[in-house]
Design a protein around this motif. Structure first.
Motif, PDB file in Angstrom:
ATOM      1  N   ASN A 107       0.900  -1.084  -0.187  1.00 22.50           N
ATOM      2  CA  ASN A 107      -0.153   0.006  -0.109  1.00 22.50           C
ATOM      3  C   ASN A 107       0.920   1.231  -0.221  1.00 22.50           C
ATOM      4  O   ASN A 107       0.580   2.240  -0.633  1.00 22.50           O
ATOM      5  CB  ASN A 107      -0.748  -0.143   1.168  1.00 22.50           C
ATOM      6  CG  ASN A 107      -2.197  -0.413   0.819  1.00 22.50           C
ATOM      7  OD1 ASN A 107      -2.745  -0.155  -0.421  1.00 22.50           O
ATOM      8  ND2 ASN A 107      -2.855  -1.100   1.860  1.00 22.50           N
ATOM      9  N   SER A 108       1.767   1.090   0.761  1.00 21.23           N
ATOM     10  CA  SER A 108       2.752   2.302   0.757  1.00 21.23           C
ATOM     11  C   SER A 108       3.277   2.868  -0.564  1.00 21.23           C
ATOM     12  O   SER A 108       3.398   3.909  -0.764  1.00 21.23           O
ATOM     13  CB  SER A 108       3.937   2.088   1.889  1.00 21.23           C
ATOM     14  OG  SER A 108       4.734   1.258   1.396  1.00 21.23           O
ATOM     15  N   PHE A 109       3.601   1.958  -1.207  1.00 20.05           N
ATOM     16  CA  PHE A 109       4.187   2.162  -2.709  1.00 20.05           C
ATOM     17  C   PHE A 109       3.170   2.854  -3.323  1.00 20.05           C
ATOM     18  O   PHE A 109       3.398   3.511  -4.234  1.00 20.05           O
ATOM     19  CB  PHE A 109       5.061   0.934  -3.090  1.00 20.05           C
ATOM     20  CG  PHE A 109       6.101   0.532  -2.631  1.00 20.05           C
ATOM     21  CD1 PHE A 109       7.230   1.488  -2.271  1.00 20.05           C
ATOM     22  CD2 PHE A 109       6.453  -1.013  -2.260  1.00 20.05           C
ATOM     23  CE1 PHE A 109       8.345   1.047  -1.680  1.00 20.05           C
ATOM     24  CE2 PHE A 109       7.413  -1.288  -1.629  1.00 20.05           C
ATOM     25  CZ  PHE A 109       8.518  -0.500  -1.237  1.00 20.05           C
ATOM     26  N   ARG A 110       1.976   2.029  -3.202  1.00 17.23           N
ATOM     27  CA  ARG A 110       0.829   2.614  -4.263  1.00 17.23           C
ATOM     28  C   ARG A 110       0.400   3.857  -4.114  1.00 17.23           C
ATOM     29  O   ARG A 110       0.552   4.636  -4.780  1.00 17.23           O
ATOM     30  CB  ARG A 110      -0.105   1.552  -3.776  1.00 17.23           C
ATOM     31  CG  ARG A 110      -1.348   1.482  -4.892  1.00 17.23           C
ATOM     32  CD  ARG A 110      -2.447   0.403  -4.451  1.00 17.23           C
ATOM     33  NE  ARG A 110      -1.711  -0.622  -4.215  1.00 17.23           N
ATOM     34  CZ  ARG A 110      -2.572  -1.580  -3.735  1.00 17.23           C
ATOM     35  NH1 ARG A 110      -4.051  -1.613  -3.574  1.00 17.23           N
ATOM     36  NH2 ARG A 110      -2.230  -2.772  -3.391  1.00 17.23           N
ATOM     37  N   SER A 111       0.415   4.292  -2.694  1.00 21.98           N
ATOM     38  CA  SER A 111       0.098   5.631  -2.472  1.00 21.98           C
ATOM     39  C   SER A 111       1.321   6.580  -2.767  1.00 21.98           C
ATOM     40  O   SER A 111       1.084   7.914  -3.120  1.00 21.98           O
ATOM     41  CB  SER A 111      -0.137   5.789  -0.853  1.00 21.98           C
ATOM     42  OG  SER A 111       0.599   5.279  -0.143  1.00 21.98           O
ATOM     43  N   THR A 112       2.461   6.046  -2.643  1.00 20.70           N
ATOM     44  CA  THR A 112       3.474   6.953  -3.046  1.00 20.70           C
ATOM     45  C   THR A 112       3.465   7.309  -4.478  1.00 20.70           C
ATOM     46  O   THR A 112       3.684   8.137  -4.933  1.00 20.70           O
ATOM     47  CB  THR A 112       5.129   6.289  -2.827  1.00 20.70           C
ATOM     48  OG1 THR A 112       5.115   5.740  -1.446  1.00 20.70           O
ATOM     49  CG2 THR A 112       6.081   7.037  -3.273  1.00 20.70           C
TER      50      THR A 112
END
Ligand SMILES: Nc1ncnc2c1ncn2[C@@H]1O[C@H](COP(=O)(O)OP(=O)(O)O)[C@@H](O)[C@H]1O
Ligand SMILES: [Mg+2]
Lengths: 249, 423
Positions: free
Chosen positions: B153-158
């Motif tokens: 998720n963190s990469f996605r939101s980045t």
């Protein structure tokens, strides 16, 4: 005659022990003597020798060694004494020669002098072959001899021998005793502990019989035999004075 | 001095005859350094530079597309491909490739995207200045994003926020430009370029870690000094054994009756074992310099920090010698000393960030690690190898190690007197 060692009312109780190991011990060792410090196991012989060599502190009394009081003079004393401990004290993983080099070197011998002295003593004690073998491969008797030589290298004024012949065969023992007599004739004072009375009788010029850390009697071997009724050997004197009870120490 | 020479000779010989001990002191840490560097190489790379593979189909080829492409590339988080196997890809191929897991993300910027935005903005500004009311929503641009479901998720939101930021930026750039142009038409004075006013809010990132922990070495830069320190402290096993054996076989007693004061006796050991420590460090560092690159591991680079390395090495050696001496004094048997020394060194190594580097430890452990003498040396080496610190930076670590040595030495002397002479 000058005295090599004076002990005056020396007391030592090990920490945690109730009975003193050395109790008001008073002795005088004249220079040039072979002085036998004799007594049963646990009599306090090793403790006395250790105190005289600076290995242990003591509680009270006075000692003087080679004319020095050891208060601040251990440095001077150490150069003049030789110590042969009761247990073999050598580096097992060093050769006999290397052991003697290290101990002789530490006593201040150098170069050729050191080498010659080592070889001379090895020859005297019949060990010149195999001097480059590791001590751990030596037999018990050979180790005993190297142990003795290590204390002799620097020609000490006073030589302390703590049961030097424990556990060696008769041949080795005779060789060691003969050599010790020779060394004594060269002017070295010898303090010697043992519980072999025969050995003491042939070697010692003076003896002190101690038990329980106290002196029981002192004198020459022949004098003590003559003094004590019904005795014609030192062993009889010894048994009469120290009793036949077994010692656990 | 003659006495010291003979003592050094003796200790040197004792050490050389102890083949097993030498193996433990040299081969074991070298092997550990090699194995651990291998094992951790990919982990360190992950921390450093694992990038998320991303496939970008930029059909726009104008301001927006270029800006997004440039910014995604510059973020350092993604490794950007613009085609599959060197071939430009179509939408379907992109979806398949992301679905297969070849890429974690796929982005399609449609043709004429910039033009659409430009047109919209133009229309809006012109309308605004002429007093007409125009909705901006008239012609929106759709950037498509395909995401491998396993993506965190963190990469996605980045990614999403990066894209959004650049879309907005491109849009507002046009907006400003149009407004400037319109204003200039109506005003006699040229309006300043409003774009300059951007980026007034600066976000400053900081790590909530003990100050030193934030520099992150690579696998070699960590493991070489780390196992070097481990090797140095492992001499405690040999040294304590040496002291106990010497007492046990009576030779120490004999030395005592000779003109050989305790400080001289210990000096010889300090000299011999310092030498051993420096040789261990040399062996391990040379391995990092010359062997590692041959094995495909990152090579160690030292620059001109040789003298500092020597300083840190010596101080650490002293600390290790102090530690070995105190164990050798207090332990009553060879076995006890060997077990205690090796287990305690392994524990201190774990705490000190040898096995697992300090920067991945939880915060309380990071503080605790500063209590391990192995950590002092390791930090000293980090200072030289990755922080480029000068000798001043090394001072705290070297002082701590030396103080530790002095304390141990005093304790050893006092213990010896109390327990072996005054008994
Ligand atoms: N390190 C020690 N700690 C406590 N007691 C000891 C120690 N060494 C010797 N002793 C005690 O001191 C007494 C004298 O021992 P020691 O001098 O060794 O006798 P010897 O050498 O005559 O056999 C013995 O009772 C012994 O148990
Ligand atoms: Mg005894």
């Amino acid at each position: 005659m000058r005295t090599a060692i004076e002990i005056n009312r020396l007391c030592k109780t090990y920490r945690g022990s109730k009975t003193p190991a050395v109790d008001q011990l008073t002795l005088t060792v004249p220079e040039g003597a072979v002085f036998g410090l004799l007594g049963p196991n646990g009599a306090g012989k090793t403790t006395t020798i250790h105190i005289l060599c600076g290995l242990r502190s003591f509680d009270s009394g006075e000692i003087s060694i080679a004319g020095y009081s050891p208060k601040r003079r251990w440095k001077d004393i150490r150069r003049r004494i030789g110590f042969v401990p009761q247990d073999i004290a050598l580096y097992p993983s060093l050769t006999a020669y290397e052991n003697l080099q290290v101990f002789g070197g530490l006593m201040g011998l150098r170069g050729k002098l050191l080498k010659n002295r080592i070889n001379e003593l090895l020859h005297l004690f019949g060990l010149e072959h195999g001097k480059h073998r590791l001590i751990e491969h030596y037999s018990g008797g050979m180790k005993r001899r190297i142990n003795l030589i290590a204390g002799l290298l620097h020609r000490p004024e006073i030589l302390f021998l703590d049961e030097p012949t424990a556990g060696v065969d008769v041949q080795t023992k005779n060789l060691m005793l003969d050599n010790l007599k020779t060394i004594n004739r060269e002017g070295h004072t010898i303090i010697y502990t043992s519980h072999y009375m025969e050995e003491a009788e042939t070697l010692c010029t003076q003896i002190a019989l101690i038990d329980g850390g106290k002196t029981i009697c002192t004198g020459t071997p022949s004098g003590l035999i003559a003094q004590t009724k019904g005795c014609d050997k030192l062993e009889d004197v010894y048994l009469q004075l120290t009793g036949k009870k077994l010692r656990d120490e | 001095m003659n006495g010291l020479r003979w003592l050094i000779y003796k200790d040197g010989l004792l050490l050389l005859r102890d083949k097993a001990g030498l193996c433990m002191m040299f081969l074991m840490p070298m092997l550990l350094a090699l194995i651990m560097t291998y094992l951790q190489d990919s982990t360190f790379n992950a921390i450093h530079e694992t990038r998320i593979p991303l496939l970008l189909l930029n059909a726009d080829k104008d301001s927006l597309g270029m800006a997004i492409e440039r910014q995604i590339g510059a973020s350092g988080i993604f490794s950007v491909a613009t085609g599959i196997d060197g071939q430009p890809a179509e939408r379907d191929a992109l979806i398949k490739a992301v679905g297969r897991g070849d890429f974690m993300m796929g982005i399609i910027i449609p043709e004429n995207a910039t033009n659409h935005i430009r047109k919209n903005v133009k229309r809006y500004v012109a309308g605004a200045f002429s007093g007409k009311n125009i909705s901006l929503k008239s012609d929106s641009v759709q950037v498509e994003i395909f995401i491998d479901p396993v993506t965190k998720n963190s990469f996605r939101s980045t990614l999403i926020s990066t894209l959004r930021e650049y879309a907005v930026r491109t849009e507002s750039d046009f907006l400003f430009r149009e407004i400037t142009a319109e204003v200039n038409k109506h005003s006699p004075l040229p309006a300043p370029d409003i774009r300059l006013a951007r980026n007034k809010v600066i976000l400053k990132e900081q790590y909530a870690m003990p100050d030193k922990a934030k520099t992150i070495p690579n696998s070699t830069q960590h493991n070489i000094p780390a196992w070097g320190m481990f090797a140095v402290f492992f001499i405690a096993v040999s040294l304590s054994g040496n002291l106990i054996r010497e007492r046990g076989d009576g030779s120490f007693t004999r030395l005592r009756t000779m003109p050989c004061p305790y400080y001289l006796y210990m000096s010889a050991k300090v000299i011999i074992y310092s030498l051993v420590c420096l040789l261990q460090l040399a062996a391990i560092f040379l391995m990092g310099l010359f062997l590692f690159p041959l094995l495909g591991l990152p090579a160690l680079t030292i620059g001109n920090g040789w003298l500092s390395l020597l300083g840190v090495g010596l101080c650490s050696a002293l600390a290790a010698i102090g530690y070995g001496t105190i164990i050798g004094q207090i332990a009553s048997s060879h076995q006890q000393a060997a077990v205690f020394a090796s287990v305690s060194v392994v524990i201190m190594a774990a705490i000190g960030g040898i096995w697992i580097p300090v920067f991945v430890m939880p915060l309380p452990m990071q503080w605790l690690s500063a209590c391990s003498p192995l950590n002092w040396g390791l930090e000293g080496f980090y200072d030289i190898l990755i922080r480029g610190g000068n000798w001043r930076a090394l001072l705290p670590e070297c002082a701590a190690s030396s103080a530790f040595f002095i304390l141990c030495a005093i304790a050893a002397v006092v213990y010896d007197k109390k327990k072996r002479i005054d008994i």
